[in-house]
Structure formats: C-alpha cells, structure tokens
Write an enzyme that holds these catalytic residues in place. Structure first.
Site, PDB file in Angstrom:
ATOM      1  N   LYS A 117       0.857  -1.200   0.000  1.00  0.00           N
ATOM      2  CA  LYS A 117       0.000   0.000   0.000  1.00  0.00           C
ATOM      3  C   LYS A 117       0.888   1.244   0.000  1.00  0.00           C
ATOM      4  O   LYS A 117       1.878   1.299   0.752  1.00  0.00           O
ATOM      5  CB  LYS A 117      -0.924   0.017   1.229  1.00  0.00           C
ATOM      6  CG  LYS A 117      -1.791   1.280   1.292  1.00  0.00           C
ATOM      7  CD  LYS A 117      -2.916   1.157   2.296  1.00  0.00           C
ATOM      8  CE  LYS A 117      -2.506   1.429   3.725  1.00  0.00           C
ATOM      9  NZ  LYS A 117      -1.937   2.759   3.960  1.00  0.00           N
ATOM     10  N   GLU A 119       0.629   5.619  -0.001  1.00  0.00           N
ATOM     11  CA  GLU A 119      -0.239   6.786   0.184  1.00  0.00           C
ATOM     12  C   GLU A 119       0.011   7.804  -0.924  1.00  0.00           C
ATOM     13  O   GLU A 119       1.170   8.109  -1.238  1.00  0.00           O
ATOM     14  CB  GLU A 119       0.043   7.453   1.536  1.00  0.00           C
ATOM     15  CG  GLU A 119      -0.340   6.586   2.718  1.00  0.00           C
ATOM     16  CD  GLU A 119      -0.128   7.292   4.058  1.00  0.00           C
ATOM     17  OE1 GLU A 119       0.166   8.508   4.066  1.00  0.00           O
ATOM     18  OE2 GLU A 119      -0.258   6.613   5.092  1.00  0.00           O
ATOM     19  N   GLU A 186      -9.614   7.450   3.395  1.00  0.00           N
ATOM     20  CA  GLU A 186      -9.565   7.728   4.835  1.00  0.00           C
ATOM     21  C   GLU A 186     -10.125   9.117   5.156  1.00  0.00           C
ATOM     22  O   GLU A 186      -9.738  10.124   4.545  1.00  0.00           O
ATOM     23  CB  GLU A 186      -8.106   7.614   5.345  1.00  0.00           C
ATOM     24  CG  GLU A 186      -7.995   7.885   6.846  1.00  0.00           C
ATOM     25  CD  GLU A 186      -6.707   7.397   7.484  1.00  0.00           C
ATOM     26  OE1 GLU A 186      -5.926   6.699   6.809  1.00  0.00           O
ATOM     27  OE2 GLU A 186      -6.499   7.710   8.666  1.00  0.00           O
TER      28      GLU A 186
HETATM   29  O1  KIV Z   1      -1.521   2.198   8.723  1.00  0.00           O
HETATM   30  C1  KIV Z   1      -2.682   1.804   8.728  1.00  0.00           C
HETATM   31  O2  KIV Z   1      -3.103   1.056   9.618  1.00  0.00           O
HETATM   32  C2  KIV Z   1      -3.552   2.261   7.658  1.00  0.00           C
HETATM   33  C3  KIV Z   1      -5.004   1.937   7.734  1.00  0.00           C
HETATM   34  C4  KIV Z   1      -5.640   2.495   8.937  1.00  0.00           C
HETATM   35  C5  KIV Z   1      -5.726   2.266   6.503  1.00  0.00           C
HETATM   36  O3  KIV Z   1      -3.099   2.864   6.754  1.00  0.00           O
END
Ligand code: KIV
Length: 268
Positions: A117, A119, A186
């Site tokens: 993931k 950002e 988010e």
């Molecule tokens: O770091 C995390 O836990 C996250 C989620 C809350 C989406 O990015």
C-alpha cells in the site's frame, strides 16, 4: 490456515463486481494474524499504524522499512487465507521510482507480503506503475494520508470543499486507471465516499468514509480495545482487551507477591 479460499489481489477486486463487502483489519504479529484470519477477514493490512500502536511513536513517520518488513513477515508466517498487504512506510518510496520498486520488492521478498500500500494520488502514479510492472499488486490510499500529516496540518477530515472533492475524484480515477487493485479512502464525508465508490471500478476500502464504500478497514487495536490513547470517532468497539490484560497482570502480580503462584509441581 482456515479452510477457505485464498484471497488474492484480483479476487479482492472481483468482490466489488460480486457485490460482496470486503472486511480489512490491520495485523502486526503472527498470533493476531491467525485469529483474524480464522474470523474470516479478507485482507490483513500490516499498516504503518504499527508505528503508533506497537512501537509507541507519536505518528507514523518514524517507522522504518526494516521494521515494517519484520512485522509483515510475522503476519505472513501465519499463512492466512486473507491477502497480506504490507504498508510502505514514509520515505521508502517518496524519493524516487527506484526506491519505490526496491522497497516494494523487499516487502514481498523478505516480508512475504502479497501486495503493498502506498499513500498518495495522481502525483505518485509513476511509482505505482513501476511497482505494478515489477509484478507487485498495489493498494492506493487517499483522503487523510497520515504520512503527509505536516502538509495537511493535522488529522483532519479531507474533501470538504468542491476543489478538494474534485481533486480526490481525480486521484481515485488516476489510481484506478494505473491498475491499483483497491483504494483506501480515509476520513472523508460519507457522501464523497459514496460518490467515489460509484465512480471507479475497483473496490474502495473506507476508514471514516461512510457505509457506501466497498469494504471497511480499522486498526485491530481500536476494535478490540487495546489502546492507551484516543480512538477515532468512527471506530466501533467489539471488545475490551485492555481490561482483560490489566486484570490478568494484576492477578499474576498479586499471586506472585502472596506466594500463591506457582504451586508445587511433583512431575519434574
Ligand atoms: O496504517 C494503517 O493502519 C492504515 C489503515 C488504517 C488504513 O493505513
């Protein structure tokens, strides 16, 4: 591993078409990963929230790639049916495309992650494209992006005016077109969560983004009541682990001090 079908990035994307909601929780260790997997969670996100809830930092910025790989490897060793997504920490991909590919590669190679993931929106599409070209599925993350906390000026709801809404729509479209298999939304108004979810073909995974997202993600410590600090307003509590731990620890201390524990074991 529980007897259910292995979740993959493509199968998570397909859940949107099938109209099946997607349940995502964070996990940072082997035992919790096993328990969450047995509960039927679809995606285990080894979030950089570990910086705060596991490592005690004030925000997510200090956690290193090495630490995230260590935690991702612990979760992967649970061999879950859930998809394991490793969160790329601050400065593991911001500086260059090469950094992004190498860091994502380490998440998969050393951490056993099955996706990563990142950002950011349209601006980071070249990095996302390069990671995808390396054969690594990418989950996007827009709205409140905690790694940009200083730029955003705090943990604030995003997308509240027309310009910000248009920007988020453009970002979501760009990430979907780039080939992300899903996107975390988010802290945005629920109406915008609905609009974005209807506009793009890939699943939206909401956290404080309303009920119309294709899935929901929460920090596991928040839902089980295992936190010392403030819990965001949108969290629903499903347990009170903190008092279980505190009661057990108090009981142990009391028994040790009084000599009640241990009892004599004649078997060795
Ligand atoms: O770091 C995390 O836990 C996250 C989620 C809350 C989406 O990015």
């Amino acid at each position: 591993m529980m007897d259910r079908k292995k979740r993959t990035a493509p199968s998570i994307t397909a859940m949107k078409k099938a109209g099946e909601k997607i349940a995502v929780l964070t996990a940072y260790d082997f035992t919790t990963a096993r328990l969450l997997d047995e509960a039927g969670v679809d995606v285990l996100l080894v979030g950089d929230s570990a910086a705060m809830v596991v490592l005690g930092y004030e925000n997510t910025l200090p956690v290193s790639l090495d630490a995230m790989i260590l935690l991702t490897a612990a979760v992967s060793r649970a061999r879950p049916a859930a998809l394991v997504v490793g969160d790329m920490p601050f400065m593991s991909y911001q500086a260059s495309i090469a950094d992004a590919v190498r860091s994502a590669g380490r998440m998969v190679k050393e951490g056993g992650g099955e996706a990563v993931k990142l950002e950011g929106g349209r601006k980071i599409v070249p990095k996302i494209t390069a990671v995808l070209e390396a054969g690594i599925p990418v989950m996007g993350h827009i709205g409140l992006t905690p790694q940009s906390i200083h730029e955003l000026g705090g943990y604030r709801v995003q997308g509240r005016n027309d310009e910000a809404r248009d920007r988020l729509m453009d970002d979501a479209t760009a990430l979907a077109e780039a080939g992300c298999f899903s996107i975390v939304l988010e802290a945005i108004p629920w109406q915008l969560g609905k609009e974005l979810s209807e506009a793009i073909p890939i699943p939206t995974i909401g956290i404080g983004a309303g009920p119309h997202c294709d899935g929901q993600v929460l920090v596991v410590n928040d839902i089980v009541g295992y936190v010392t600090g403030r819990v965001p307003k949108f969290v629903r509590s499903y347990g009170d682990t903190k008092s279980v731990v505190a009661d057990a620890a108090e009981g142990f201390v009391k028994d040790v001090k009084s000599g009640e524990y241990p009892s004599i074991d004649e078997s060795y």
